[in-house]
Design an enzyme around this catalytic site. Sequence first.
Site, PDB file in Angstrom:
ATOM      1  N   TYR A  14       0.800  -1.240   0.000  1.00 54.77           N
ATOM      2  CA  TYR A  14       0.000   0.000   0.000  1.00 54.77           C
ATOM      3  C   TYR A  14       0.828   1.283   0.000  1.00 54.77           C
ATOM      4  O   TYR A  14       0.276   2.373   0.033  1.00 54.77           O
ATOM      5  CB  TYR A  14      -0.923   0.009   1.229  1.00 54.77           C
ATOM      6  N   ASP A  16       2.947   2.775  -2.207  1.00 48.32           N
ATOM      7  CA  ASP A  16       2.955   3.669  -3.372  1.00 48.32           C
ATOM      8  C   ASP A  16       1.677   4.502  -3.409  1.00 48.32           C
ATOM      9  O   ASP A  16       1.707   5.726  -3.516  1.00 48.32           O
ATOM     10  CB  ASP A  16       3.083   2.851  -4.664  1.00 48.32           C
ATOM     11  N   TYR A 209       5.803  -6.953   7.545  1.00 51.84           N
ATOM     12  CA  TYR A 209       5.773  -7.937   6.457  1.00 51.84           C
ATOM     13  C   TYR A 209       5.755  -9.330   7.072  1.00 51.84           C
ATOM     14  O   TYR A 209       6.161  -9.505   8.236  1.00 51.84           O
ATOM     15  CB  TYR A 209       6.996  -7.758   5.553  1.00 51.84           C
ATOM     16  N   ARG A 287       6.338  -0.142   8.736  1.00 52.39           N
ATOM     17  CA  ARG A 287       7.121  -0.760   7.663  1.00 52.39           C
ATOM     18  C   ARG A 287       7.182   0.178   6.456  1.00 52.39           C
ATOM     19  O   ARG A 287       6.525   1.236   6.430  1.00 52.39           O
ATOM     20  CB  ARG A 287       6.493  -2.086   7.273  1.00 52.39           C
ATOM     21  N   GLY A 288       7.949  -0.229   5.440  1.00 53.51           N
ATOM     22  CA  GLY A 288       7.930   0.463   4.148  1.00 53.51           C
ATOM     23  C   GLY A 288       8.290   1.930   4.239  1.00 53.51           C
ATOM     24  O   GLY A 288       9.340   2.311   4.753  1.00 53.51           O
ATOM     25  N   GLU A 289       7.377   2.779   3.769  1.00 54.04           N
ATOM     26  CA  GLU A 289       7.680   4.214   3.712  1.00 54.04           C
ATOM     27  C   GLU A 289       6.625   5.063   4.417  1.00 54.04           C
ATOM     28  O   GLU A 289       6.935   5.864   5.305  1.00 54.04           O
ATOM     29  CB  GLU A 289       7.802   4.652   2.245  1.00 54.04           C
ATOM     30  N   ASP A 290       5.369   4.917   4.023  1.00 55.25           N
ATOM     31  CA  ASP A 290       4.379   5.875   4.516  1.00 55.25           C
ATOM     32  C   ASP A 290       4.064   5.678   6.005  1.00 55.25           C
ATOM     33  O   ASP A 290       4.021   6.649   6.765  1.00 55.25           O
ATOM     34  CB  ASP A 290       3.098   5.780   3.679  1.00 55.25           C
ATOM     35  N   SER A 291       3.860   4.425   6.442  1.00 56.66           N
ATOM     36  CA  SER A 291       3.580   4.215   7.870  1.00 56.66           C
ATOM     37  C   SER A 291       4.806   4.596   8.693  1.00 56.66           C
ATOM     38  O   SER A 291       4.683   5.080   9.825  1.00 56.66           O
ATOM     39  CB  SER A 291       3.164   2.769   8.151  1.00 56.66           C
TER      40      SER A 291
HETATM   41  O1  TRH Z   1       2.508  -1.251   2.316  1.00 58.09           O
HETATM   42  P1  TRH Z   1       3.934  -0.936   2.466  1.00 58.09           P
HETATM   43  O2  TRH Z   1       4.790  -2.086   2.719  1.00 58.09           O
HETATM   44  O3  TRH Z   1       4.439  -0.173   1.215  1.00 58.09           O
HETATM   45  C1  TRH Z   1       5.667  -0.430   0.590  1.00 58.09           C
HETATM   46  C2  TRH Z   1       6.639   0.679   0.745  1.00 58.09           C
HETATM   47  O4  TRH Z   1       6.110   1.920   0.423  1.00 58.09           O
HETATM   48  C3  TRH Z   1       7.839   0.405  -0.115  1.00 58.09           C
HETATM   49  O5  TRH Z   1       8.747   1.466  -0.042  1.00 58.09           O
HETATM   50  C4  TRH Z   1       7.380   0.211  -1.529  1.00 58.09           C
HETATM   51  O6  TRH Z   1       8.418  -0.040  -2.364  1.00 58.09           O
HETATM   52  C5  TRH Z   1       6.411  -0.920  -1.544  1.00 58.09           C
HETATM   53  O7  TRH Z   1       5.318  -0.605  -0.735  1.00 58.09           O
HETATM   54  C6  TRH Z   1       5.934  -1.214  -2.924  1.00 58.09           C
HETATM   55  O8  TRH Z   1       4.129   0.086   3.696  1.00 58.09           O
HETATM   56  P2  TRH Z   1       3.824   1.634   3.797  1.00 58.09           P
HETATM   57  O9  TRH Z   1       4.721   2.422   2.945  1.00 58.09           O
HETATM   58  O10 TRH Z   1       3.847   1.923   5.231  1.00 58.09           O
HETATM   59  O11 TRH Z   1       2.345   1.823   3.286  1.00 58.09           O
HETATM   60  C7  TRH Z   1       1.232   1.344   3.988  1.00 58.09           C
HETATM   61  C8  TRH Z   1       0.052   2.267   3.770  1.00 58.09           C
HETATM   62  O12 TRH Z   1      -1.123   1.659   4.307  1.00 58.09           O
HETATM   63  C9  TRH Z   1       0.213   3.590   4.508  1.00 58.09           C
HETATM   64  O13 TRH Z   1      -0.318   4.631   3.707  1.00 58.09           O
HETATM   65  C10 TRH Z   1      -0.652   3.424   5.750  1.00 58.09           C
HETATM   66  C11 TRH Z   1      -1.749   2.561   5.198  1.00 58.09           C
HETATM   67  N1  TRH Z   1      -2.501   1.788   6.199  1.00 58.09           N
HETATM   68  C12 TRH Z   1      -3.849   2.091   6.368  1.00 58.09           C
HETATM   69  O14 TRH Z   1      -4.374   3.020   5.717  1.00 58.09           O
HETATM   70  N2  TRH Z   1      -4.555   1.360   7.267  1.00 58.09           N
HETATM   71  C13 TRH Z   1      -4.020   0.376   8.025  1.00 58.09           C
HETATM   72  O15 TRH Z   1      -4.730  -0.267   8.834  1.00 58.09           O
HETATM   73  C14 TRH Z   1      -2.621   0.092   7.848  1.00 58.09           C
HETATM   74  C15 TRH Z   1      -1.985  -0.990   8.677  1.00 58.09           C
HETATM   75  C16 TRH Z   1      -1.894   0.814   6.931  1.00 58.09           C
END
Ligand code: TRH
Length: 398
Positions: A14, A16, A209, A287-291
């Site tokens: 999620y 991106d 993850y 994890r990842g970037e946004d969270s």
């Molecule tokens: O989902 P991610 O693992 O995204 C990753 C990274 O961005 C990584 O850099 C990228 O290359 C890859 O995707 C393809 O983790 P991230 O970045 O934290 O994004 C999760 C999103 O989900 C964030 O916007 C928060 C949102 N979220 C919710 O809206 N509700 C929830 O209950 C949770 C747990 C997360």
Amino acid sequence: MVHWDIFCHVIDNYGDIGVCWRLSRQLAAEYGIAVRLWVDDLASLQRICPYVDASLEAQHCQGVEVRHWVEPFPDLMPAKVVIEAFGCELPQRYVAAMTSSSARVQQQARNNATTTTGEGGRRVWVNLEYLSAEQWVEGCHGLISPHPCLPLAKYFFFPGFTAATGGLLRENDLLAQRDAVQHDSAEIWCRFDLSCPVPGEATVSLFCYDSAPVDNLLDAWASSGAPVRCLLPESKALAQVANWAGQSSLTPGDSVQRGCLTLQILPFLPQEDYDRLLWVCDCNFVRGEDSFVRAQWAARPLVWQIYLQQDDAHHLKLEAFLSRYCQGLAADAAAALCAFHQSWNSGGRPDWGNFWQHHAVLQAHAAAWAGQLAQFADLASNLVSFCQHHGVSKNSSS
Ligand code: TRH
């Protein structure tokens, strides 16, 4: 009104779309920009924003025009600002339209050097990059890359942790909203249908993850000697957690008690609610970037699981962040934080007791860190200034 097109290709997870959605909403709400967000996976957007209807090709949601990015791409006039998120390749037809419109603009400029072109002048094409705390980011932020064969060029825009980068996403009212919730969090616990924390209980959110050593962490919490409440929004890690709990499956609303650990399963939350969850927990596993960024704005201790990259490039990224984050943190707390991150990111046995004994110091540091980051301009405002600097003013027509 100035128009921007933002293109998002969902690779997996999620992150991106999470970044693109926040950015789109902020540009529309705070700058009055007409944002058209092109996303190839509406179902992922719907998970973080339940108001989105994944069956619609076009819709307006929270001030943003959301378009399903499918091929063949429609013929349309490209926007004044084109954001290609995370190196996703723009549709060929769109690039062709940018090329011919740029040629027309140049021709008009040659014909009448003093008249603004009918198409409103310049266009800025930006590649929004992934976040990294590494030093090289400062040198690459804002660089231009001419297209190998077309008369077009794009700029690299790097988010980051210093004033010499593009900064981090942070809405105008984010910190005030966070402070209000942290001052009185009872309503938020009620909103999540959860009881308020009891004194002495550590409340922890867990988003990771499925490669994370979740079993080891849950074992450590269960035998930690002090109450821990883990709040787990639905995610891939759920199967592993159910297995650990000896159950065939776990669903939102379920709760598991083992030793000192109370585990509560939440639904996957809308993005704004996920922020609130981070604000009210004592520690956030992200994890990842946004969270990861949102946990920093929560001003609470965090544990980051980095997204695995080829050639182990993620190790350097993790080290770069930890070395920035630990500046000014007491040496023993910094050592515990780094050791915890190393084991969490390498499938080890995270030593919760050693980490959490520093929680008061880690809490004060998390607040100071968020305050320090808030001194820098945020990513959306940097992006708007960047585009103005390169010729697209707030009032450019599309
Ligand atoms: O989902 P991610 O693992 O995204 C990753 C990274 O961005 C990584 O850099 C990228 O290359 C890859 O995707 C393809 O983790 P991230 O970045 O934290 O994004 C999760 C999103 O989900 C964030 O916007 C928060 C949102 N979220 C919710 O809206 N509700 C929830 O209950 C949770 C747990 C997360």
